[in-house]
Motif scaffolding. Structure first.
Motif, short mmCIF file in Angstrom:
data_model
loop_
_atom_site.label_atom_id
_atom_site.label_comp_id
_atom_site.label_asym_id
_atom_site.label_seq_id
_atom_site.Cartn_x
_atom_site.Cartn_y
_atom_site.Cartn_z
N ARG A 1 0.88 -1.31 0.01
CA ARG A 1 0.06 0.02 -0.05
C ARG A 1 0.89 1.34 0.10
NH1 ARG A 1 -5.48 -0.45 1.70
NH2 ARG A 1 -5.29 1.47 2.51
N ILE A 2 1.98 1.22 0.94
CA ILE A 2 2.84 2.47 1.02
C ILE A 2 3.74 2.55 -0.62
CG2 ILE A 2 5.01 3.24 1.90
CD1 ILE A 2 4.00 1.71 4.57
N ARG A 3 3.92 1.58 -1.26
CA ARG A 3 4.71 1.60 -2.43
C ARG A 3 3.90 2.18 -3.48
NH1 ARG A 3 8.09 -4.08 -1.73
NH2 ARG A 3 9.63 -3.28 -0.54
N GLU A 4 2.55 1.77 -3.26
CA GLU A 4 1.53 2.02 -4.39
C GLU A 4 1.17 3.59 -4.27
OE1 GLU A 4 -1.89 -0.40 -3.71
OE2 GLU A 4 -0.98 -2.24 -4.76
N GLY A 5 1.66 4.05 -3.02
CA GLY A 5 1.23 5.74 -2.98
C GLY A 5 -0.15 5.86 -2.20
N LYS A 6 -0.73 4.79 -1.69
CA LYS A 6 -1.88 5.17 -1.02
C LYS A 6 -1.84 5.74 0.38
CE LYS A 6 -4.46 1.09 -2.77
NZ LYS A 6 -5.13 -0.13 -2.55
N HIS A 7 -0.87 5.93 0.92
CA HIS A 7 -0.34 6.48 2.08
C HIS A 7 1.13 6.25 2.35
CE1 HIS A 7 0.06 3.11 4.90
NE2 HIS A 7 -1.20 2.67 4.57
N GLY A 8 1.59 7.09 3.33
CA GLY A 8 3.12 6.77 3.83
C GLY A 8 2.99 6.50 5.14
N THR A 9 4.75 6.35 5.70
CA THR A 9 4.74 6.12 7.01
C THR A 9 6.22 6.96 7.31
OG1 THR A 9 5.74 4.01 6.76
CG2 THR A 9 3.68 4.12 7.52
N GLU A 10 6.32 7.11 8.71
CA GLU A 10 7.57 7.91 9.14
C GLU A 10 9.10 6.89 8.83
OE1 GLU A 10 7.81 9.56 13.07
OE2 GLU A 10 5.72 10.18 12.91
N ASN A 11 8.80 5.47 9.14
CA ASN A 11 9.61 4.71 8.98
C ASN A 11 9.16 3.12 8.85
OD1 ASN A 11 8.83 3.74 11.77
ND2 ASN A 11 10.19 5.52 12.56
N HIS B 1 7.04 8.12 1.46
CA HIS B 1 6.65 6.68 1.17
C HIS B 1 8.12 6.09 1.06
CE1 HIS B 1 2.49 7.77 -0.20
NE2 HIS B 1 3.15 9.05 -0.25
N SER B 2 8.93 6.42 1.46
CA SER B 2 10.33 5.75 1.26
C SER B 2 10.62 4.73 2.40
CB SER B 2 11.68 6.81 1.19
OG SER B 2 11.57 7.49 2.41
N ALA B 3 9.54 4.76 3.31
CA ALA B 3 9.71 3.95 4.35
C ALA B 3 9.58 2.35 3.97
CB ALA B 3 8.59 4.14 5.60
N ALA B 4 8.95 2.04 2.94
CA ALA B 4 8.95 0.68 2.49
C ALA B 4 9.64 0.40 1.12
CB ALA B 4 7.44 0.54 1.88
#
Length: 149
Positions: free
Chosen positions: A34-44, A110-113
């Protein structure tokens, strides 16, 4: 809300007798996608893993509670709450809460994943576990995958 296919894969893992950690791994994997698809991000990467584990607990995966001497209430309580929600069965999530979480996560990076960040996280986690645990993991890998040359 996890995708139905993810819940199905986790159920299949449970039927095959795999550990709760393996079942929860499906939810963590979905979170990374989901993070890689750009649906959302995370801090780490740790936050992404925590979100996946939370979804797993809420879906009914019987994960153990986090342990450790210096574990804060802020870590312990949500895990307990998620497990209770998983035991109660699925109720419709709050629209307001869901929207607030989505908006907050969309502001994160989005770089966390990314493979590099996940590799760094895995290596640091392995270092904390000690050489005995690493050796045991290597033995299990050889048993299932065979030695690499």
């Amino acid at each position: 809300m996890p995708e139905p296919e993810v819940i199905e894969r986790a159920k299949r893992d449970k039927e095959e007798g795999k550990s709760p950690g393996t079942q929860a791994g499906e939810f963590v994997r979905e979170e990374m996608h989901r993070i890689r698809e750009g649906k959302h991000g995370t801090e780490n990467p740790k936050q992404a893993i925590a979100i996946g584990l939370s979804k797993a607990r809420r879906a009914g995966v019987e994960l153990s509670q986090p342990t450790g001497g210096n574990l804060s209430e802020r870590t312990r309580q949500p895990a307990q709450r998620d497990s209770e929600k998983g035991r109660q069965g699925n109720r419709r999530p709050s629209r307001t809460h869901s929207r607030a979480m989505s908006r907050a996560l969309k502001r994160e990076e989005h770089s966390a994943a990314s493979p590099a960040n996940l590799s760094r996280q895995a290596n640091s986690a392995a270092r904390k576990r000690g050489s005995g645990a690493r050796k045991a993991a290597a033995r299990r890998a050889v048993r299932t995958k065979g030695s690499s040359g």
